[in-house]
Motif scaffolding. Structure first.
Motif, PDB file in Angstrom:
ATOM      1  N   ASN A 179      -9.434   5.507  -0.134  1.00 29.66           N
ATOM      2  CA  ASN A 179      -8.392   4.490  -0.337  1.00 29.66           C
ATOM      3  C   ASN A 179      -7.998   4.317  -1.803  1.00 29.66           C
ATOM      4  OD1 ASN A 179      -8.360   3.884   2.394  1.00 29.66           O
ATOM      5  ND2 ASN A 179      -9.945   2.328   2.214  1.00 29.66           N
ATOM      6  N   TYR A 180      -8.423   5.247  -2.655  1.00 28.70           N
ATOM      7  CA  TYR A 180      -8.246   5.097  -4.106  1.00 28.70           C
ATOM      8  C   TYR A 180      -6.795   4.819  -4.487  1.00 28.70           C
ATOM      9  CZ  TYR A 180      -8.674   6.060  -9.112  1.00 28.70           C
ATOM     10  OH  TYR A 180      -8.652   5.955 -10.479  1.00 28.70           O
TER      11      TYR A 180
ATOM     12  N   THR B 161      -7.812  -9.317  -7.302  1.00 26.91           N
ATOM     13  CA  THR B 161      -7.449  -8.943  -5.935  1.00 26.91           C
ATOM     14  C   THR B 161      -6.027  -9.413  -5.661  1.00 26.91           C
ATOM     15  OG1 THR B 161      -8.190  -9.124  -3.633  1.00 26.91           O
ATOM     16  CG2 THR B 161      -8.436 -11.094  -5.008  1.00 26.91           C
TER      17      THR B 161
ATOM     18  N   TYR C 299      -2.704  -3.628  -4.483  1.00 27.47           N
ATOM     19  CA  TYR C 299      -1.521  -3.721  -3.626  1.00 27.47           C
ATOM     20  C   TYR C 299      -1.734  -4.672  -2.451  1.00 27.47           C
ATOM     21  CZ  TYR C 299       0.078   0.422  -6.172  1.00 27.47           C
ATOM     22  OH  TYR C 299       0.479   1.305  -7.150  1.00 27.47           O
TER      23      TYR C 299
ATOM     24  N   ASN D 170      -6.644   1.608  -7.307  1.00 23.03           N
ATOM     25  CA  ASN D 170      -7.830   1.692  -8.170  1.00 23.03           C
ATOM     26  C   ASN D 170      -7.543   2.314  -9.536  1.00 23.03           C
ATOM     27  OD1 ASN D 170      -9.133   2.043  -5.160  1.00 23.03           O
ATOM     28  ND2 ASN D 170     -10.413   0.837  -6.509  1.00 23.03           N
TER      29      ASN D 170
ATOM     30  N   ILE E  24       0.822  -1.208   0.000  1.00 25.03           N
ATOM     31  CA  ILE E  24       0.000   0.000   0.000  1.00 25.03           C
ATOM     32  C   ILE E  24       0.856   1.258   0.000  1.00 25.03           C
ATOM     33  CG2 ILE E  24      -2.075  -0.988   1.052  1.00 25.03           C
ATOM     34  CD1 ILE E  24      -1.074   0.058   3.766  1.00 25.03           C
TER      35      ILE E  24
ATOM     36  N   ASP F 138     -11.248  -5.582  -7.096  1.00 30.12           N
ATOM     37  CA  ASP F 138     -11.164  -5.301  -5.655  1.00 30.12           C
ATOM     38  C   ASP F 138      -9.977  -4.407  -5.309  1.00 30.12           C
ATOM     39  OD1 ASP F 138     -11.672  -5.661  -2.823  1.00 30.12           O
ATOM     40  OD2 ASP F 138      -9.982  -7.053  -2.833  1.00 30.12           O
ATOM     41  N   GLN F 139      -8.761  -4.971  -5.309  1.00 34.39           N
ATOM     42  CA  GLN F 139      -7.592  -4.152  -4.983  1.00 34.39           C
ATOM     43  C   GLN F 139      -6.343  -4.731  -5.625  1.00 34.39           C
ATOM     44  OE1 GLN F 139      -6.195  -4.139  -0.873  1.00 34.39           O
ATOM     45  NE2 GLN F 139      -7.378  -5.980  -0.426  1.00 34.39           N
TER      46      GLN F 139
ATOM     47  N   LYS G 174      -5.228   1.454  -2.688  1.00 36.36           N
ATOM     48  CA  LYS G 174      -5.786   0.192  -3.193  1.00 36.36           C
ATOM     49  C   LYS G 174      -5.412  -0.061  -4.659  1.00 36.36           C
ATOM     50  CE  LYS G 174      -8.432  -1.056   0.399  1.00 36.36           C
ATOM     51  NZ  LYS G 174      -8.278  -2.294   1.142  1.00 36.36           N
TER      52      LYS G 174
ATOM     53  N   HIS H  68     -16.708  -2.227 -10.405  1.00 37.55           N
ATOM     54  CA  HIS H  68     -15.581  -1.573  -9.741  1.00 37.55           C
ATOM     55  C   HIS H  68     -16.136  -0.629  -8.674  1.00 37.55           C
ATOM     56  CE1 HIS H  68     -11.851   1.258 -10.046  1.00 37.55           C
ATOM     57  NE2 HIS H  68     -11.753   0.425  -9.028  1.00 37.55           N
TER      58      HIS H  68
END
Length: 380
Positions: free
Chosen positions: A235-236, A307, A287, A241, A145, A284-285, A239, A229
């Protein structure tokens, strides 16, 4: 046993409570519901005064000028008011190192009182904490992150709520918790790896998922593959995004008639899960090495989830790549290639969907996980 679960992120403690209750234990969950997500809780200590528009703006100004947070003070006050009732629990478990969401000095003061009037206390490594942030800060993950910040130091302001765990006050809170709790439990590989050789570490217990409450949804195609999405704007960056957004732009241009893209932002949990029910693929994410709660619930529903699914995770659960979830790398083109592969091979969506549900039932069953917690607590 009488059990107190303190704090809630991503519904972990709710599902654990459901498993423990199924095993005839008396469980109380106290917390704030994790802001806009609004997870269920038994005792609500979320701030109500300084979240109102005028006072919220005033508190932001005061915080900026003096570094005093009225919201943190209100959090502490609301917990202090309920503290006399939080007595005689056999087990207390904290969701992470800042479970009361107040200043570390106040947190230590309040936790000392809580610990004194209860039995064994355990700590989860779930979400950011001193050890996981330090591990990432020291570049011990291949990506984390903190990777966006390490690539662009100008983002430091956006990472202040992560980096704060490294300051002297939070380090003092960390040391207090490691001295005064029976041990620390990791909820997934992202927290397991930094803790592996720590003497307080009690092991990885996977996130509990209540599959009785989550219906598996057969992946039927009506001509278009639906991609979801869901963005948490706060958290953009952390994460990853932006990689999903860039990949979706590639896919939209290449397959405009084959896909339907659904994007949401900052919506409550109950609304969020209703919207993604109809999708085939969920982003999802990026990192991460392992799946967080959001990804696991989507997998239980039979979604193909992009993810964290790194080699360390595959090795831990003895899985093959792209059979249960898709590892989302910090590379827009590679994400787009994986989405394209699924568009061109819709049968793979059905296969991964079934595998994902089976994996959750086998490795994340909420009653089995609750039993693992009980054994871990009893052994200390």
């Amino acid at each position: 046993m009488k059990i107190l679960l303190v704090g809630e992120y991503s519904r972990l403690h709710n599902s654990l409570k459901e498993g423990l209750t199924k095993l005839n234990h008396d469980v109380t969950l106290i917390g704030s519901g994790d802001d806009f997500k609004n997870y269920p809780i038994d005792i609500d200590i979320s701030p109500s005064l300084f979240t109102k528009s005028f006072l919220f703006n005033l508190s932001k100004v005061v915080h900026r000028l003096t570094n005093i947070s009225f919201i943190e003070l209100e959090n502490a006050y609301r917990f202090y008011k309920i503290l006399p009732k939080l007595k005689h629990y056999d087990i207390v478990q904290l969701i992470n190192e800042n479970s009361l969401k107040t200043h570390p000095k106040l947190e230590i003061w309040l936790l000392k009182k809580l610990f004194k009037q209860n039995g064994k206390v355990f700590l989860l490594s779930c979400g950011t904490d001193y050890i996981s942030v330090k591990y990432a800060y020291d570049n011990k993950f291949k990506y984390s992150i903190l990777t966006p910040l390490q690539n662009d130091p100008r983002l430091k302001k956006q990472f202040r709520f992560i980096l704060m765990y490294l300051n002297k006050h939070y380090k003092k809170l960390h040391l207090f918790l490691y001295k005064n709790t029976k041990g620390v439990i990791a909820s997934d590989l992202d927290y397991h790896l930094p803790l592996k050789h720590n003497p307080k570490y009690l092991g990885l217990i996977p996130n509990p998922i209540n599959t009785n409450k989550i219906q598996y949804l057969e992946n039927n195609f009506d001509g278009k593959i639906k991609i979801f999405h869901g963005i948490n704007r706060m958290n953009y960056i952390k994460k990853g995004n932006k990689f999903f957004d860039e990949a979706l732009n590639i896919i939209k241009k290449k397959y405009p008639d084959e896909v339907e893209i659904i994007i949401t932002e900052n919506i409550p949990y109950n609304e969020y899960i209703k919207i993604y029910n109809s999708c085939h693929i969920l982003l999802d994410q990026v990192y991460a090495y392992d799946q967080g709660y959001n990804a696991l619930e989507a997998m239980a529903k039979g979604k193909v989830v992009f993810t964290g699914a790194e080699q360390e995770w595959l090795d831990y659960y003895k899985l093959e790549e792209d059979t249960v979830a898709i590892n989302a790398l910090p590379d827009s083109n590679k994400i787009a290639e994986k989405i394209e592969w699924l568009i061109l091979n819709p049968n793979m969506i059905k296969n991964i969907s079934r595998n994902a549900r089976s994996f959750i039932e086998k490795e994340h069953n909420y009653v089995n996980i609750a039993n693992t917690y009980l054994k871990t607590w009893k052994n200390k």
